[in-house]
Write a protein that holds these residues in place. Structure first.
Motif, short mmCIF file in Angstrom:
data_model
loop_
_atom_site.label_atom_id
_atom_site.label_comp_id
_atom_site.label_asym_id
_atom_site.label_seq_id
_atom_site.Cartn_x
_atom_site.Cartn_y
_atom_site.Cartn_z
N ASP A 38 0.85 -1.19 0.00
CA ASP A 38 0.00 0.00 0.00
C ASP A 38 0.89 1.24 0.00
O ASP A 38 1.33 1.71 1.04
CB ASP A 38 -0.94 0.00 1.21
CG ASP A 38 -1.86 1.23 1.24
OD1 ASP A 38 -1.69 2.12 0.38
OD2 ASP A 38 -2.73 1.28 2.11
N MET A 62 -4.13 -0.21 9.28
CA MET A 62 -3.80 -1.59 9.67
C MET A 62 -2.49 -1.67 10.46
O MET A 62 -2.21 -2.69 11.07
CB MET A 62 -3.73 -2.44 8.42
CG MET A 62 -4.48 -3.75 8.40
SD MET A 62 -5.95 -3.99 9.38
CE MET A 62 -7.15 -4.38 8.12
N ALA B 66 -3.25 -6.81 6.29
CA ALA B 66 -2.59 -5.68 5.64
C ALA B 66 -2.76 -5.76 4.12
O ALA B 66 -2.91 -4.74 3.44
CB ALA B 66 -1.11 -5.63 6.01
N PHE B 67 -2.75 -6.98 3.58
CA PHE B 67 -2.98 -7.14 2.13
C PHE B 67 -4.42 -6.71 1.78
O PHE B 67 -4.66 -6.12 0.74
CB PHE B 67 -2.77 -8.59 1.68
CG PHE B 67 -1.37 -9.12 1.88
CD1 PHE B 67 -0.29 -8.27 2.11
CD2 PHE B 67 -1.13 -10.49 1.82
CE1 PHE B 67 1.00 -8.78 2.28
CE2 PHE B 67 0.15 -11.00 1.98
CZ PHE B 67 1.21 -10.14 2.22
N SER B 69 -6.24 -4.50 3.37
CA SER B 69 -6.35 -3.05 3.42
C SER B 69 -5.64 -2.41 2.22
O SER B 69 -6.08 -1.39 1.69
CB SER B 69 -5.87 -2.50 4.76
OG SER B 69 -4.54 -2.10 4.73
N ALA B 70 -4.55 -3.03 1.78
CA ALA B 70 -3.86 -2.53 0.58
C ALA B 70 -4.76 -2.67 -0.65
O ALA B 70 -4.79 -1.79 -1.52
CB ALA B 70 -2.54 -3.28 0.38
N ALA B 73 -7.15 0.17 -0.60
CA ALA B 73 -6.50 1.47 -0.80
C ALA B 73 -5.92 1.62 -2.20
O ALA B 73 -5.79 2.74 -2.70
CB ALA B 73 -5.40 1.66 0.24
N MET B 74 -5.55 0.50 -2.81
CA MET B 74 -4.87 0.56 -4.11
C MET B 74 -5.81 0.22 -5.28
O MET B 74 -5.56 0.66 -6.40
CB MET B 74 -3.69 -0.42 -4.14
CG MET B 74 -2.64 -0.16 -3.08
SD MET B 74 -1.65 1.33 -3.39
CE MET B 74 -0.63 0.75 -4.76
#
Lengths: 158, 158
Positions: A38, A62, B66-67, B69-70, B73-74
């Motif tokens: 990210d 996160m 985290a992946f 949330s990425a 976001a991405m």
């Protein structure tokens, strides 16, 4: 050398609390971007972030969740914990230089599953709650006390 | 240079999907330990991990989060998204070398709050679902198309 200890299911009591403290450094945001992928400019680009409602760069939400999971894994119940579920509500932005304290409190035990529910709150250095949620974990059945491993040293750049 | 684009609230439709793929490298587990402070030997110490129910080192559960949330976001909605809530259920362990694909699907829109709910699934290279959950985000109101920033290079060691 300090020890890394846990609380077994039988030792855990309703209302039991633990704390875990962590500062958010500039480098942590870079590392979190590297590990998650990210690379949103809200996190990495001060000029872009200045144009947003936040006015400055903020940490990935996160990242604070990672502190909560570290609190569960390192403090309560500690090593041997199996992570089952987590809910998260992102309430306020976390900025570079913030000092985050995760507060955990045991709110429920399930004797059949050996599961424990914990209320989770992450609070900044101004006493403002930034993230809240609930964790559900399987608590360890075996008492552990291990030499506390050193944190890996990470850095940004070649 | 590829562009980093978003979907505004008005562009987003129920049923819209996106994918985000990420491999879990040995280094990612070290970096996640460094950034979170979770140095549990289950993640870092092969000898200790061999004595657990998992039989080998596993990734921190929150790394897969985290992946997710990425991905939000991405990919969908992309830059300008405000993260409000996330639920997570950790179903299967993620191991070093696993290739994780996050699948997102829009399941709800709230016109008043401009919020979007997305079903989130993280799947490994064997097609097994490792993490599921639901995200609630505020979608961007402004269309953005930015040069995609490079990922910071991180490494372990001095």
């Amino acid at each position: 050398m300090t020890q890394l200890c846990n609380y077994t299911y039988d030792e855990i009591t309703i209302g039991q609390q633990a704390r875990y403290k962590r500062a958010v450094r500039e480098q942590d945001i870079q590392l979190f971007a590297a590990v998650s992928g990210d690379v949103n400019p809200l996190h990495l680009d001060a000029e872009f972030a200045a144009t947003t409602r936040f006015g400055e760069r903020i940490a990935h939400g996160m990242l604070t969740a990672a502190f909560i999971s570290a609190a569960l894994a390192m403090e309560l119940p500690g090593p041997g914990t199996i992570f089952m579920e987590q809910s998260l509500r992102f309430r306020l932005p976390v900025k570079i230089g913030d000092e985050i304290t995760v507060e955990l409190e045991v709110i429920e035990k399930n004797d059949r599953r050996k599961s424990v529910a914990l209320d989770c709150r992450a609070i900044n250095q101004h006493g403002k709650v930034v993230v809240t949620g609930t964790a559900l974990v399987i608590a360890p059945d075996e008492k552990l006390s291990l030499p506390r491993p050193a944190e890996p040293r990470a850095r940004i750049g070649d």
